[in-house]
Design a protein around this motif. Sequence first.
Motif, PDB file in Angstrom:
ATOM      1  N   MET A  34       0.841  -1.185   0.000  1.00  0.00           N
ATOM      2  CA  MET A  34       0.000   0.000   0.000  1.00  0.00           C
ATOM      3  C   MET A  34       0.880   1.239   0.000  1.00  0.00           C
ATOM      4  O   MET A  34       1.949   1.262   0.606  1.00  0.00           O
ATOM      5  N   LYS A  35       0.427   2.278  -0.688  1.00  0.00           N
ATOM      6  CA  LYS A  35       1.189   3.509  -0.765  1.00  0.00           C
ATOM      7  C   LYS A  35       0.248   4.702  -0.666  1.00  0.00           C
ATOM      8  O   LYS A  35      -0.964   4.583  -0.886  1.00  0.00           O
ATOM      9  N   TYR A  36       0.807   5.845  -0.332  1.00  0.00           N
ATOM     10  CA  TYR A  36       0.025   7.076  -0.265  1.00  0.00           C
ATOM     11  C   TYR A  36      -0.275   7.558  -1.678  1.00  0.00           C
ATOM     12  O   TYR A  36       0.594   7.556  -2.561  1.00  0.00           O
ATOM     13  N   ILE A  37      -1.519   7.973  -1.906  1.00  0.00           N
ATOM     14  CA  ILE A  37      -1.943   8.511  -3.189  1.00  0.00           C
ATOM     15  C   ILE A  37      -2.429   9.940  -2.958  1.00  0.00           C
ATOM     16  O   ILE A  37      -3.329  10.167  -2.142  1.00  0.00           O
ATOM     17  N   ASP A  38      -1.839  10.877  -3.649  1.00  0.00           N
ATOM     18  CA  ASP A  38      -2.146  12.298  -3.461  1.00  0.00           C
ATOM     19  C   ASP A  38      -3.347  12.691  -4.326  1.00  0.00           C
ATOM     20  O   ASP A  38      -3.218  12.909  -5.530  1.00  0.00           O
ATOM     21  N   ARG A  39      -4.503  12.772  -3.698  1.00  0.00           N
ATOM     22  CA  ARG A  39      -5.731  13.067  -4.435  1.00  0.00           C
ATOM     23  C   ARG A  39      -5.712  14.473  -5.048  1.00  0.00           C
ATOM     24  O   ARG A  39      -6.412  14.734  -6.036  1.00  0.00           O
ATOM     25  N   SER A  40      -4.929  15.374  -4.494  1.00  0.00           N
ATOM     26  CA  SER A  40      -4.934  16.760  -4.969  1.00  0.00           C
ATOM     27  C   SER A  40      -4.376  16.891  -6.387  1.00  0.00           C
ATOM     28  O   SER A  40      -4.532  17.940  -7.022  1.00  0.00           O
ATOM     29  N   ARG A  41      -3.759  15.839  -6.900  1.00  0.00           N
ATOM     30  CA  ARG A  41      -3.194  15.908  -8.250  1.00  0.00           C
ATOM     31  C   ARG A  41      -4.268  15.916  -9.332  1.00  0.00           C
ATOM     32  O   ARG A  41      -3.993  16.248 -10.485  1.00  0.00           O
ATOM     33  N   VAL A  42      -5.484  15.516  -8.980  1.00  0.00           N
ATOM     34  CA  VAL A  42      -6.591  15.481  -9.938  1.00  0.00           C
ATOM     35  C   VAL A  42      -7.783  16.195  -9.325  1.00  0.00           C
ATOM     36  O   VAL A  42      -8.105  15.996  -8.155  1.00  0.00           O
ATOM     37  N   GLY A  43      -8.438  17.018 -10.106  1.00  0.00           N
ATOM     38  CA  GLY A  43      -9.596  17.753  -9.608  1.00  0.00           C
ATOM     39  C   GLY A  43     -10.819  16.874  -9.458  1.00  0.00           C
ATOM     40  O   GLY A  43     -10.883  15.756  -9.982  1.00  0.00           O
ATOM     41  N   VAL A  44     -11.813  17.378  -8.758  1.00  0.00           N
ATOM     42  CA  VAL A  44     -13.072  16.656  -8.577  1.00  0.00           C
ATOM     43  C   VAL A  44     -13.728  16.459  -9.940  1.00  0.00           C
ATOM     44  O   VAL A  44     -13.896  17.431 -10.698  1.00  0.00           O
ATOM     45  N   PRO A  45     -14.081  15.229 -10.293  1.00  0.00           N
ATOM     46  CA  PRO A  45     -14.724  14.982 -11.599  1.00  0.00           C
ATOM     47  C   PRO A  45     -15.967  15.843 -11.781  1.00  0.00           C
ATOM     48  O   PRO A  45     -16.726  16.082 -10.826  1.00  0.00           O
ATOM     49  N   ILE A  59      -6.629   1.508   6.941  1.00  0.00           N
ATOM     50  CA  ILE A  59      -5.785   2.544   6.351  1.00  0.00           C
ATOM     51  C   ILE A  59      -6.415   3.025   5.047  1.00  0.00           C
ATOM     52  O   ILE A  59      -6.773   2.225   4.182  1.00  0.00           O
ATOM     53  N   ASN A  60      -6.555   4.331   4.917  1.00  0.00           N
ATOM     54  CA  ASN A  60      -7.032   4.937   3.678  1.00  0.00           C
ATOM     55  C   ASN A  60      -5.804   5.445   2.919  1.00  0.00           C
ATOM     56  O   ASN A  60      -5.153   6.390   3.346  1.00  0.00           O
ATOM     57  N   PRO A  61      -5.471   4.822   1.763  1.00  0.00           N
ATOM     58  CA  PRO A  61      -4.248   5.227   1.056  1.00  0.00           C
ATOM     59  C   PRO A  61      -4.296   6.647   0.512  1.00  0.00           C
ATOM     60  O   PRO A  61      -3.267   7.194   0.148  1.00  0.00           O
ATOM     61  N   TYR A  62      -5.475   7.257   0.489  1.00  0.00           N
ATOM     62  CA  TYR A  62      -5.577   8.648   0.064  1.00  0.00           C
ATOM     63  C   TYR A  62      -5.380   9.608   1.235  1.00  0.00           C
ATOM     64  O   TYR A  62      -5.328  10.819   1.028  1.00  0.00           O
ATOM     65  N   GLU A  63      -5.291   9.086   2.445  1.00  0.00           N
ATOM     66  CA  GLU A  63      -5.125   9.948   3.612  1.00  0.00           C
ATOM     67  C   GLU A  63      -3.834   9.642   4.389  1.00  0.00           C
ATOM     68  O   GLU A  63      -3.206  10.560   4.916  1.00  0.00           O
ATOM     69  N   GLU A  64      -3.475   8.373   4.493  1.00  0.00           N
ATOM     70  CA  GLU A  64      -2.296   7.992   5.267  1.00  0.00           C
ATOM     71  C   GLU A  64      -1.030   8.195   4.428  1.00  0.00           C
ATOM     72  O   GLU A  64      -0.769   7.456   3.479  1.00  0.00           O
ATOM     73  N   GLN A  65      -0.248   9.206   4.787  1.00  0.00           N
ATOM     74  CA  GLN A  65       0.942   9.523   4.010  1.00  0.00           C
ATOM     75  C   GLN A  65       2.115   8.598   4.304  1.00  0.00           C
ATOM     76  O   GLN A  65       3.089   8.560   3.540  1.00  0.00           O
ATOM     77  N   HIS A  66       2.032   7.854   5.412  1.00  0.00           N
ATOM     78  CA  HIS A  66       3.146   6.978   5.779  1.00  0.00           C
ATOM     79  C   HIS A  66       2.637   5.583   6.146  1.00  0.00           C
ATOM     80  O   HIS A  66       2.681   5.171   7.314  1.00  0.00           O
ATOM     81  N   PRO A  67       2.166   4.830   5.156  1.00  0.00           N
ATOM     82  CA  PRO A  67       1.689   3.470   5.453  1.00  0.00           C
ATOM     83  C   PRO A  67       2.783   2.578   6.023  1.00  0.00           C
ATOM     84  O   PRO A  67       2.483   1.588   6.691  1.00  0.00           O
ATOM     85  N   GLU A  68       4.050   2.953   5.790  1.00  0.00           N
ATOM     86  CA  GLU A  68       5.160   2.169   6.342  1.00  0.00           C
ATOM     87  C   GLU A  68       5.195   2.221   7.866  1.00  0.00           C
ATOM     88  O   GLU A  68       5.881   1.425   8.500  1.00  0.00           O
ATOM     89  N   ASN A  69       4.458   3.149   8.467  1.00  0.00           N
ATOM     90  CA  ASN A  69       4.354   3.167   9.926  1.00  0.00           C
ATOM     91  C   ASN A  69       3.443   2.055  10.437  1.00  0.00           C
ATOM     92  O   ASN A  69       3.459   1.750  11.635  1.00  0.00           O
TER      93      ASN A  69
END
Length: 236
Positions: free
Chosen positions: A1-12, A137-147
């Motif tokens: 699992m990895k962090y996904i930055d939702r801000s890179r794409v606007g609301v559809p 864990i929400n991958p769009y919110e958790e910036q450090h899943p490695e924790n």
Amino acid sequence: MKYIDRSRVGVPANLQGQAAQTSGGAVQKSIYAHADVKNALNNLQHGICCYCETHYQASCPGDVEHFRPKNGWQQDRNDKELHQPGYYWLAYKWENLLYACEWCNRIYKHNYFPLKDPSKRFDPNVKDISEEEPLLINPYEEQHPENHLKFEGINIIGLTPEGNASIEYYGLDRKELDEPRRGIYNEINAFVDLAELSRGTPNEALAQNKVKNFVNQKIYEGQHTLLIKCNFGAYL
């Protein structure tokens, strides 16, 4: 699992201005699973499941997934009742939508949404989720899943209650993931073995650079990034 930055794409566009639903029965799949939504999530996730990090498009189209389930919820595996209503008023909320493979979404997560403190679950009459603390864990919110999660070889291990719950309810330790994980692990490890043979020779620096480039290429491709970071972090 990895962090996904939702801000890179606007609301559809089709989600903009959508009113919150007044009941679960009013939720329309044609809105939350619209092509605009799928395209936006695909752009963010590059065709990779938000939970298990495999290419869902190789075997199935994938699902637009609601982090907080829209139809009803269950606290854990012992909870045999589907409690209703679900989080239906979040059905069209961009912040609640992800893209997952059918294994993670349909076979494992279903309507499970465990909270650290179940007594803080939303009141259906108020619909306030501000007190909720999800165990997943929400991958769009958790910036450090490695924790919360780590890999030893291809084996995933939970480090926290959130990590353990995510392994269980997303099926992150399922056997079907062993082969793709082993493939990437062995592929990188072959480069590492070759580099080790060059230690103490004039080619050592060049070989080490090749490993670093290859590891970073695999990270860029986006599959099983946590596995790569845990096992080959020295080359990043």
